[in-house]
Design a protein around this motif. Structure first.
Motif, short mmCIF file in Angstrom:
data_model
loop_
_atom_site.label_atom_id
_atom_site.label_comp_id
_atom_site.label_asym_id
_atom_site.label_seq_id
_atom_site.Cartn_x
_atom_site.Cartn_y
_atom_site.Cartn_z
N ARG A 240 0.86 -1.18 0.00
CA ARG A 240 0.00 0.00 0.00
C ARG A 240 0.89 1.23 0.00
O ARG A 240 1.87 1.30 0.74
CB ARG A 240 -0.92 0.01 1.22
CG ARG A 240 -1.88 -1.15 1.29
CD ARG A 240 -2.70 -1.11 2.58
NE ARG A 240 -3.68 -0.04 2.56
CZ ARG A 240 -3.73 0.96 3.43
NH1 ARG A 240 -2.80 1.07 4.37
NH2 ARG A 240 -4.67 1.88 3.36
N THR A 246 4.95 6.79 -5.41
CA THR A 246 4.87 5.92 -6.59
C THR A 246 6.05 4.95 -6.58
O THR A 246 7.08 5.20 -5.95
CB THR A 246 4.89 6.72 -7.90
OG1 THR A 246 6.11 7.47 -7.97
CG2 THR A 246 3.70 7.67 -7.98
N ALA A 250 5.04 -0.75 -10.94
CA ALA A 250 3.85 -1.12 -10.17
C ALA A 250 2.67 -1.37 -11.09
O ALA A 250 2.51 -0.73 -12.13
CB ALA A 250 3.51 -0.02 -9.16
N HIS A 253 -3.21 -1.16 -9.88
CA HIS A 253 -3.48 -0.06 -8.95
C HIS A 253 -4.94 -0.11 -8.48
O HIS A 253 -5.87 -0.23 -9.29
CB HIS A 253 -3.22 1.28 -9.63
CG HIS A 253 -1.78 1.50 -9.98
ND1 HIS A 253 -1.15 0.82 -10.99
CD2 HIS A 253 -0.84 2.33 -9.44
CE1 HIS A 253 0.11 1.21 -11.08
NE2 HIS A 253 0.32 2.13 -10.15
N ARG A 254 -5.13 -0.02 -7.16
CA ARG A 254 -6.48 0.00 -6.61
C ARG A 254 -6.54 1.01 -5.48
O ARG A 254 -5.89 0.86 -4.45
CB ARG A 254 -6.86 -1.40 -6.10
CG ARG A 254 -8.33 -1.49 -5.69
CD ARG A 254 -8.70 -2.93 -5.39
NE ARG A 254 -8.00 -3.45 -4.23
CZ ARG A 254 -8.01 -4.72 -3.86
NH1 ARG A 254 -8.63 -5.62 -4.60
NH2 ARG A 254 -7.36 -5.11 -2.77
N ARG A 255 -7.31 2.07 -5.70
CA ARG A 255 -7.42 3.13 -4.71
C ARG A 255 -8.33 2.66 -3.57
O ARG A 255 -9.41 2.12 -3.79
CB ARG A 255 -8.01 4.40 -5.36
CG ARG A 255 -8.14 5.59 -4.43
CD ARG A 255 -6.77 6.06 -3.93
NE ARG A 255 -5.92 6.48 -5.01
CZ ARG A 255 -5.93 7.72 -5.52
NH1 ARG A 255 -6.74 8.63 -5.03
NH2 ARG A 255 -5.11 8.02 -6.50
N THR A 261 -3.06 3.64 -2.05
CA THR A 261 -3.24 2.83 -3.26
C THR A 261 -2.57 1.47 -3.06
O THR A 261 -1.40 1.40 -2.67
CB THR A 261 -2.60 3.52 -4.48
OG1 THR A 261 -3.18 4.82 -4.63
CG2 THR A 261 -2.86 2.71 -5.74
N ARG A 262 -3.32 0.41 -3.34
CA ARG A 262 -2.77 -0.94 -3.27
C ARG A 262 -2.24 -1.33 -4.66
O ARG A 262 -2.97 -1.22 -5.65
CB ARG A 262 -3.83 -1.93 -2.82
CG ARG A 262 -3.33 -3.36 -2.68
CD ARG A 262 -4.48 -4.30 -2.37
NE ARG A 262 -5.04 -4.00 -1.06
CZ ARG A 262 -5.16 -4.88 -0.07
NH1 ARG A 262 -4.72 -6.11 -0.25
NH2 ARG A 262 -5.69 -4.54 1.08
N VAL A 263 -0.97 -1.76 -4.72
CA VAL A 263 -0.37 -2.13 -6.00
C VAL A 263 0.40 -3.44 -5.85
O VAL A 263 0.73 -3.86 -4.75
CB VAL A 263 0.59 -1.03 -6.51
CG1 VAL A 263 -0.14 0.28 -6.73
CG2 VAL A 263 1.76 -0.84 -5.55
#
Length: 338
Positions: A240, A246, A250, A253-255, A261-263
């Motif tokens: 996260r 950044t 990566a 990407h999930r906000r 942000t989970r990557v």
């Protein structure tokens, strides 16, 4: 522009010899019909250009015909002087040759283009090596470069990272590559890539080799780098990232609701990722793999214990405070810059 394309066509034939209309069209990124029209225009202008029919045919210039280097634009003159990196040329033993060539080209340029070339030299300097790294010692580089140029076989004692570390190799050097201040030689059979600074001993043999006609050094290096990174990053981590943070490479990407942000990030190893992720401080939380999360948690706990006991060791070490003559503490004066 047509005039620029005609000059390019003429220089292609001058440097490569016989070429077919299809080959010229591919190089110039035009149709074959356009090449036919350009050839007719050059012939009409008096250029001794001939076309041979048949399987081995193509267009060629009359033997001995050369065109003078004219028509350079300001941008081309600037690029010419920017491309000549003095550092690598000196390492290859070509520093004086490069300087002499640039002097001759500069003397041949008209005054207005000479100003542009001088401006490039005054305002841009290329320094390939990165910071925080000592320059590699490459005493065998000139000999390797000479073998590349003359297609001579090399017999070397080479140091690699795995056992046995020191091995003897017979190399057919196809080309040299300078990457981030480090020289690599691409050599057959294979081909394979070797670091020039890891050559411990070198002998140039009498044997000559034939470089494969279809070998393209630039294409090989591009593929080599791609394969290297694919082999390097075989594992993955789920992390996260805080807002504004950044990470290269990566994906997914999930906000999340808290703005983080989970990557998913490819990693080389737990050890390497541990060091890289700690640099981001509180801007990252590692979720997977468990061993990486536990490793970072242990490091953070050790740091918290070390700095949590700060007061027990006197309280003033590194704090920037000192006892005051009046019994309290006073802020130390900042150090003055030299």
């Amino acid at each position: 522009m047509k005039s620029s394309r005609l000059v390019s066509l003429l220089l292609l034939l001058q440097t490569r010899g016989r070429m077919t209309a299809a080959q010229l069209a591919e190089e110039l990124e035009v149709s074959v019909r356009t090449v036919y029209r350009d050839v007719e225009a050059l012939s009409a202008a008096g250029v001794p250009l001939y076309g041979d029919a048949g399987h081995a045919g193509g267009y060629r210039l009359l033997d001995g015909y050369r065109t003078r280097l004219t028509g350079l634009t300001a941008g081309e003159a600037e690029a010419l002087f920017l491309a000549g990196a003095p550092g690598p040329a000196t390492q290859l033993g070509l520093g004086s040759v490069l300087a002499a060539a640039q002097l001759k080209v500069r003397a041949a340029l008209p005054p207005e283009l000479r100003v542009h070339a001088d401006r490039i030299s005054d305002r841009f300097h290329l320094d390939a090596p990165g910071w925080y790294a000592d320059a590699d010692e490459t005493p065998h580089l000139p000999a390797v470069a000479d073998a590349v140029w003359n297609s001579r076989v090399l017999h070397v004692l080479y140091r690699r990272w795995r056992e046995p570390t020191d091995v003897e190799r017979r190399l057919e050097p196809y080309g040299l590559v300078l990457k981030a201040g480090r020289w690599y030689v691409v050599a057959g059979p294979g081909p394979r890539t070797y670091r020039v600074d890891q050559i411990l001993r070198l002998a140039v043999g009498e044997e000559e080799f034939t470089r494969p006609d279809d070998f393209d050094l630039a294409a090989y290096w591009t593929a080599y780098q791609r394969d290297f990174h694919d082999r390097l990053h075989r594992a993955q981590a789920v992390v996260r990232l805080a807002p504004g943070v950044t990470l290269d490479r990566a994906a997914d990407h999930r906000r999340e609701q808290d703005g983080w942000t989970r990557v998913t990030v490819p990693i080389e190893s737990v050890d390497h990722a541990h060091a890289e992720f700690l640099r981001l401080g509180t801007g990252i939380e590692v979720l997977q793999p468990p061993e990486l999360r536990e490793r970072i948690a242990r490091t953070v706990a050790e740091l918290a214990e070390r700095y949590g006991n700060f007061g027990a060791h006197g309280g003033d070490r590194g704090s920037g405070t000192r006892p005051s003559s009046r019994g309290g503490t006073s802020r130390a004066a900042p150090a003055q810059a030299p």
